[in-house]
Design a protein around this motif. Structure first.
Motif, short mmCIF file in Angstrom:
data_model
loop_
_atom_site.label_atom_id
_atom_site.label_comp_id
_atom_site.label_asym_id
_atom_site.label_seq_id
_atom_site.Cartn_x
_atom_site.Cartn_y
_atom_site.Cartn_z
N HIS A 38 0.83 -1.20 0.00
CA HIS A 38 0.00 0.00 0.00
C HIS A 38 0.87 1.25 0.00
O HIS A 38 1.85 1.34 0.74
CB HIS A 38 -0.91 0.03 1.23
CG HIS A 38 -1.86 -1.12 1.28
ND1 HIS A 38 -3.17 -1.04 0.87
CD2 HIS A 38 -1.69 -2.41 1.68
CE1 HIS A 38 -3.77 -2.21 1.02
NE2 HIS A 38 -2.89 -3.06 1.52
N GLY A 39 0.49 2.22 -0.82
CA GLY A 39 1.18 3.49 -0.84
C GLY A 39 2.62 3.43 -1.29
O GLY A 39 3.46 4.19 -0.82
N VAL A 40 2.92 2.50 -2.20
CA VAL A 40 4.29 2.32 -2.67
C VAL A 40 4.38 2.66 -4.15
O VAL A 40 3.55 2.21 -4.94
CB VAL A 40 4.77 0.87 -2.45
CG1 VAL A 40 6.18 0.69 -2.97
CG2 VAL A 40 4.71 0.52 -0.97
N SER A 41 5.36 3.44 -4.51
CA SER A 41 5.57 3.81 -5.91
C SER A 41 6.11 2.63 -6.70
O SER A 41 7.03 1.94 -6.26
CB SER A 41 6.55 4.98 -6.01
OG SER A 41 6.96 5.17 -7.36
N GLY A 42 5.55 2.43 -7.89
CA GLY A 42 6.06 1.39 -8.76
C GLY A 42 7.20 1.86 -9.62
O GLY A 42 7.83 1.08 -10.33
#
Length: 212
Positions: A38-42
């Motif tokens: 959750h809330g992690v940049s790809g």
């Protein structure tokens, strides 16, 4: 016994984990477990460096099926996505996508099929990165346009104090004055004085934004 694991990445508040699972099940996947970040940049964070991404690498075993909505859930960086999928295939893990029902595995030994498979992986990974970059550029352009048209939106709340008041407060603090005396001299409320005193640098930055 092989398992089918859905990996989901929810990077923004408007993305929904349940929706990704529902999509996968509607496409015919029998999901045994869901692992999600959750809330992690790809873009900036590799799959192996994400909290649950690390767990995914630890859990998957030969013969397992990894399901993702599309390859952009694994990441939006070309090199990371291609390296990740190829690493999974080397371990005997099958990677499948909900969108377009793509299947990537290391079972084939035919060089032509391998070339087609690898080219497709590269194309999909490149598309994911290109989409991310286009979105980021559009966001930058939109922010710049809004900043020009509505500068107050990016300045934050208008300061409840003036530069003169802040200057007086700074001088009085240097002389050891208390909050009550400063409030009386500047016309600011005592709570405001106490708040500003805790972050004088922040107060200065706020003034600069509104004076710019």
């Amino acid at each position: 016994m092989s398992r089918t694991i859905l990996y989901a990445r929810v990077s923004t508040a408007d993305q929904n984990l349940d929706h990704q699972r529902t999509q996968a099940e509607a496409a015919g996947f029998a999901i045994d477990e869901v692992i999600a970040d959750h809330g992690v940049s790809g873009v900036s964070t590799k799959l192996a460096e994400r909290p649950e991404g690390k767990r995914l690498f630890d859990k998957l075993r030969h013969g397992d099926v990894l399901v993702v909505r599309w390859v952009d859930r694994l990441g939006r960086n070309y090199q990371d996505v291609t390296d990740t999928i190829r690493e999974f295939m080397r371990q005997g893990i099958i990677v499948r996508t909900v969108i377009n029902n793509m299947t990537f595995d290391g079972a084939t030994t035919d060089p032509v099929q391998m070339a087609v498979r690898d080219a497709l992986i590269g194309f999909m990974a490149a598309t994911a990165q290109a989409q991310a970059e286009a979105t980021k550029e559009a966001q930058r352009a939109g922010i710049a346009d809004t900043r020009a048209k509505e500068p107050q939106k990016y300045r934050g709340r208008k300061p409840s104090f003036t530069r003169e008041q802040l200057g007086t407060m700074r001088d009085m603090l240097a002389q050891g004055a208390g909050a009550s005396a400063i409030a009386k001299a500047t016309g600011l409320t005592r709570p405001t004085v106490q708040r500003l005193r805790e972050d004088m640098a922040g107060a200065e930055r706020m003034l600069v934004r509104w004076e710019g």
